[in-house]
Design an enzyme around this catalytic site. Structure first.
Site, short mmCIF file in Angstrom:
data_model
loop_
_atom_site.label_atom_id
_atom_site.label_comp_id
_atom_site.label_asym_id
_atom_site.label_seq_id
_atom_site.Cartn_x
_atom_site.Cartn_y
_atom_site.Cartn_z
N LYS A 17 1.21 -1.28 -0.22
CA LYS A 17 0.48 0.03 -0.04
C LYS A 17 1.03 1.56 0.01
O LYS A 17 1.91 1.17 0.69
CB LYS A 17 -0.95 -0.14 1.53
CG LYS A 17 -2.38 0.97 0.78
CD LYS A 17 -3.33 -0.40 0.33
CE LYS A 17 -4.43 0.59 0.02
NZ LYS A 17 -5.56 -0.53 -0.33
N GLY A 25 -23.52 3.17 2.01
CA GLY A 25 -22.62 3.98 1.46
C GLY A 25 -22.72 3.72 0.20
O GLY A 25 -22.61 2.76 -0.84
N GLY A 44 -21.00 4.89 -3.20
CA GLY A 44 -20.64 5.09 -4.09
C GLY A 44 -20.48 4.16 -5.09
O GLY A 44 -20.78 3.71 -5.42
N ASN A 45 -18.65 3.69 -5.66
CA ASN A 45 -18.54 2.93 -6.55
C ASN A 45 -18.67 1.54 -6.25
O ASN A 45 -19.70 1.17 -7.20
CB ASN A 45 -17.09 3.54 -7.25
CG ASN A 45 -17.01 1.62 -7.60
OD1 ASN A 45 -17.99 1.51 -8.97
ND2 ASN A 45 -15.45 1.63 -7.79
N ALA A 46 -18.15 0.93 -5.21
CA ALA A 46 -18.57 -0.42 -4.97
C ALA A 46 -20.72 -0.75 -3.94
O ALA A 46 -21.00 -0.79 -5.01
CB ALA A 46 -18.37 -0.99 -3.04
N GLY A 47 -20.88 0.90 -2.91
CA GLY A 47 -22.32 0.26 -3.04
C GLY A 47 -23.11 0.78 -3.33
O GLY A 47 -24.34 -0.13 -4.08
P1 NAD Z 1 -16.19 6.22 -2.94
O1 NAD Z 1 -16.07 6.91 -2.56
O2 NAD Z 1 -16.55 5.42 -3.94
O3 NAD Z 1 -17.62 5.81 -2.07
C1 NAD Z 1 -18.09 6.14 -0.08
C2 NAD Z 1 -19.29 6.05 -0.48
O4 NAD Z 1 -19.78 5.93 1.19
C3 NAD Z 1 -19.73 7.25 -0.50
O5 NAD Z 1 -20.91 7.52 -1.42
C4 NAD Z 1 -20.16 8.25 0.40
O6 NAD Z 1 -21.04 8.93 0.44
C5 NAD Z 1 -20.37 7.37 1.59
N1 NAD Z 1 -20.10 7.66 3.10
C6 NAD Z 1 -18.64 7.87 3.19
N2 NAD Z 1 -19.55 8.49 4.89
C7 NAD Z 1 -20.67 7.48 4.94
C8 NAD Z 1 -20.92 7.61 6.48
N3 NAD Z 1 -20.70 8.14 7.67
N4 NAD Z 1 -22.08 6.80 6.29
C9 NAD Z 1 -22.58 6.43 4.92
N5 NAD Z 1 -22.38 6.50 3.59
C10 NAD Z 1 -21.10 7.17 3.91
O7 NAD Z 1 -15.70 4.27 -1.95
P2 NAD Z 1 -15.19 3.62 -2.96
O8 NAD Z 1 -15.24 3.18 -4.41
O9 NAD Z 1 -17.20 2.82 -3.10
O10 NAD Z 1 -15.35 2.09 -1.46
C11 NAD Z 1 -15.92 2.07 -0.16
C12 NAD Z 1 -15.99 0.87 0.51
O11 NAD Z 1 -15.04 -0.28 -0.34
C13 NAD Z 1 -13.91 1.27 1.41
O12 NAD Z 1 -13.41 0.99 2.38
C14 NAD Z 1 -13.15 1.06 0.01
O13 NAD Z 1 -11.59 0.76 0.69
C15 NAD Z 1 -13.80 -0.07 -0.31
N6 NAD Z 1 -12.79 -1.17 -0.62
C16 NAD Z 1 -13.48 -0.31 -2.84
C17 NAD Z 1 -12.93 -1.11 -3.29
C18 NAD Z 1 -12.99 -1.20 -4.67
O14 NAD Z 1 -12.53 -1.29 -5.64
N7 NAD Z 1 -14.28 0.24 -5.43
C19 NAD Z 1 -12.14 -1.92 -3.71
C20 NAD Z 1 -11.98 -3.05 -1.70
C21 NAD Z 1 -12.33 -1.95 -1.26
#
Ligand code: NAD
Length: 415
Positions: free
Chosen positions: A105, A216, A218-221
Site C-alpha cells: 500500500k 455508502g 459510491g462505486n462499490a455500493g
Molecule cells: P467511494 O468514495 O466511491 O464511496 C464511498 C461512499 O460512502 C460515498 O457514497 C460516501 O458518500 C459514502 N459515505 C461516506 N461516509 C459515510 C457515512 N458516514 N455513512 C454512509 N455513507 C458514507 O468509495 P468506494 O470505492 O465505493 O469504496 C467504499 C469502500 O469499499 C471503502 O472502504 C473501500 O476501501 C472499499 N473497497 C473498495 C474497492 C473498490 O474497488 N472500489 C475495493 C476494495 C475495497
C-alpha cells in the site's frame, strides 16, 4: 464510533490466526511486520509558482507469494500505521483468493480536494519518481485507492515508462481501457461481493431475493445495488445511505433510478417516494443482507447488537470493529469478511496484469466468469476453515490467508 490504531488491530488478527495454526515464533515475528517500508519527501510546483513538500510512503508487507499489490491513497489523515494496516490486509486478501501476489500500500499526505488537476498530476509524477526503483511488474504493482483514480494511474504509468525508457503498462492497474486497462474492473469489487453473498445464501438456506440495505452509495455500493438484483435474480433494496444522509422505502428502490438520482444531485437524499432515516437505521434495517460499503469502524460495540441482517457482506475495508465482530458472531449473523468479500477488485487487477503481460485482452464475459470462479472457490475454502476450526468467519479467512503466506515463507527458507 470506537477509535483504533488499525495496525494494532491488524497485528492482533495475525497473532490470533498464528496461534490456531501453531506457527513457530520466527514465522510469527516475520509475519507481523512489513518487509519493506519506503518513506520519502518530494517537491511539487504549485499553480501559484510556490513549491510545496509532500510526505509519502510505499510499504511492501509481504512478497513471499508474489510481487506486492495495493493501492495508493492521497489523503490528509494518512499515517504510517494506516498504510501498514492496509498493506497487511492486502497480503491476506491476495492469499485468500489465491492469486500469486503479495500485499502492499502507498500514500501521500495531502489534501487532494484543494488541489488543481495540474497540481495532482505533478503530485502523481513526483510520487512515482520517488518510488520508481521499488516498484515494477515483478516487484510491486500499485493501483488506485481513496482519492486516486484511473487518471492518476495513467500519469503514474507514463512517468514510470519515461524513467524506464520502455512500455510497461502492467506496472499499475485499474487503468482506462485505451492504455492497458481491463474489461470488468469498474464493478469487480461489488461483483465479487455478490458472488460471496450468493454462495452464503446457498449454504445457509437464506432467501437471496429478500430485502437488502447498503451503507455508502459510491462505486462499490452503487454497483452492489445493481448487481444484487441482476446476479441473484431479485431482491428488494429498502435502505441506503451516503455521507449526506440516509433514505428508506419499505416497497423497495429501483437501483438504476437511484444511481441516476445520485449522479444528478450528488446524493441519495431526496429520492422520490423515500423517507429520511438516520445513518444508523440503515445498518439496523430489517433486512436479509447488509452491505457496508462506506468507511472503516461503522459497525461498532454500540450498534452491533441492533443489527438484524442475516448476512453482512463487507465491501468496505475494516467496517467492523473487533468487539462488534464478537457480538455479530454471538447473534449468529454471518459476516463475509472484507478480505474475502471485497477481494473482487484486486482479483480483476491481477487479470489486468496478466492481460498486459501478453498484450492480449479478454472480453467482459471472460473476466466475469474467471472472477466468479475465483471468488466462489475462495468462499468455499473459508467455509471449510470455519468448520474445521470452529471460529468466526473473519478468523477463518485470516487462517486461510496466513497459512498460505506462512507456507510460502517456509518453502523459500525465510523462516
Ligand atoms: P467511494 O468514495 O466511491 O464511496 C464511498 C461512499 O460512502 C460515498 O457514497 C460516501 O458518500 C459514502 N459515505 C461516506 N461516509 C459515510 C457515512 N458516514 N455513512 C454512509 N455513507 C458514507 O468509495 P468506494 O470505492 O465505493 O469504496 C467504499 C469502500 O469499499 C471503502 O472502504 C473501500 O476501501 C472499499 N473497497 C473498495 C474497492 C473498490 O474497488 N472500489 C475495493 C476494495 C475495497
Amino acid at each position: 464510533m470506537d477509535s483504533y490504531n488499525s495496525f494494532d488491530v491488524a497485528q492482533k488478527q495475525i497473532l490470533e490466526a498464528a496461534k490456531l495454526l501453531n506457527l513457530d515464533q520466527a514465522t510469527v515475528d516475520f509475519l507481523i511486520w512489513p518487509q519493506k517500508e519506503v518513506k520519502f519527501i518530494f517537491p511539487v510546483r504549485m499553480d501559484n509558482g510556490s513549491v510545496k513538500i509532500f510526505h509519502a510512503w510505499r510499504i511492501q508487507f509481504n512478497t513471499s507469494r508474489g510481487p506486492a499489490k495495493g493501492g495508493i491513497r492521497f489523503h490528509p489523515a494518512e499515517t504510517v500505521d494506516t498504510i501498514r494496516a492496509l498493506a497487511c490486509w492486502m497480503t491476506w486478501k491476495t492469499a485468500v483468493v489465491d492469486i500469486p501476489l503479495g500485499g502492499g500500500k502507498g500514500g501521500v499526505l495531502c489534501d487532494p480536494k484543494s488541489m488543481s488537476l495540474r497540481e495532482l498530476e505533478n503530485l502523481s509524477r513526483g510520487y512515482i519518481r520517488g518510488v520508481a526503483e521499488y516498484i515494477g511488474i515483478d516487484k510491486d504493482i500499485p493501483a488506485p485507492d481513496v482519492y486516486t483514480n484511473p487518471q492518476t494511474m495513467v500519469w503514474m504509468m507514463d512517468e514510470y515508462e519515461t524513467i524506464m525508457h520502455r512500455h510497461q503498462p502492467g506496472v499499475l492497474t485499474d487503468k482506462p481501457l485505451q492504455v492497458g486497462g481491463t474489461q470488468g474492473r469498474r464493478d469487480a469489487t461489488a461483483r465479487g461481493g455478490v458472488v460471496t453473498v450468493r454462495e452464503a445464501c446457498r449454504s445457509l438456506g437464506i432467501n437471496a431475493k429478500g430485502k437488502y440495505a447498503i451503507q455508502g452509495f459510491g462505486n462499490a455500493g452503487q454497483r452492489a445495488a445493481l448487481l444484487h438484483q441482476e446476479m441473484l435474480g431479485g431482491g428488494t433494496l429498502i435502505a441506503v445511505s451516503d455521507s449526506r444522509g440516509a433514505i428508506f422505502n419499505p416497497k423497495g428502490f429501483n437501483p438504476k433510478d437511484l444511481v441516476t438520482h445520485k449522479l444528478m444531485t450528488g446524493s441519495v437524499v431526496g429520492f422520490p417516494g423515500s423517507s429520511t432515516i438516520s445513518h444508523d437505521e440503515v445498518l439496523e434495517a430489517n433486512v436479509d443482507i447488509l452491505y457496508p460499503a462506506a468507511l472503516e469502524n461503522s459497525i461498532h460495540a454500540n450498534n452491533a447488537a441492533r443489527i438484524k441482517a442475516k448476512i453482512v457482506c463487507e465491501l468496505a475495508n475494516g467496517p467492523t470493529t473487533p468487539e462488534a465482530d464478537e457480538l455479530l458472531y454471538k447473534n449468529h449473523i454471518h459476516v463475509i469478511p472484507d478480505i474475502l468479500a471485497s477481494a473482487g477488485g484486486v482479483t480483476v487487477s491481477y487479470f489486468e496484469m496478466v492481460q498486459d503481460s501478453y498484450s492480449f485482452f479478454w472480453d467482459e464475459d471472460e473476466v466475469h466468469h474467471r472472477l466468479d470462479k475465483q471468488l466462489t472457490r475462495a468462499y468455499q475454502r473459508v467455509q471449510e476453515a470455519l468448520r474445521e476450526k470452529k471460529v468466526h468467519p473473519r478468523l477463518a479467512a485470516m487462517i486461510v490467508g496466513v497459512a498460505r503466506v506462512a507456507e510460502a515463507c517456509k518453502l523459500r527458507g525465510w523462516v
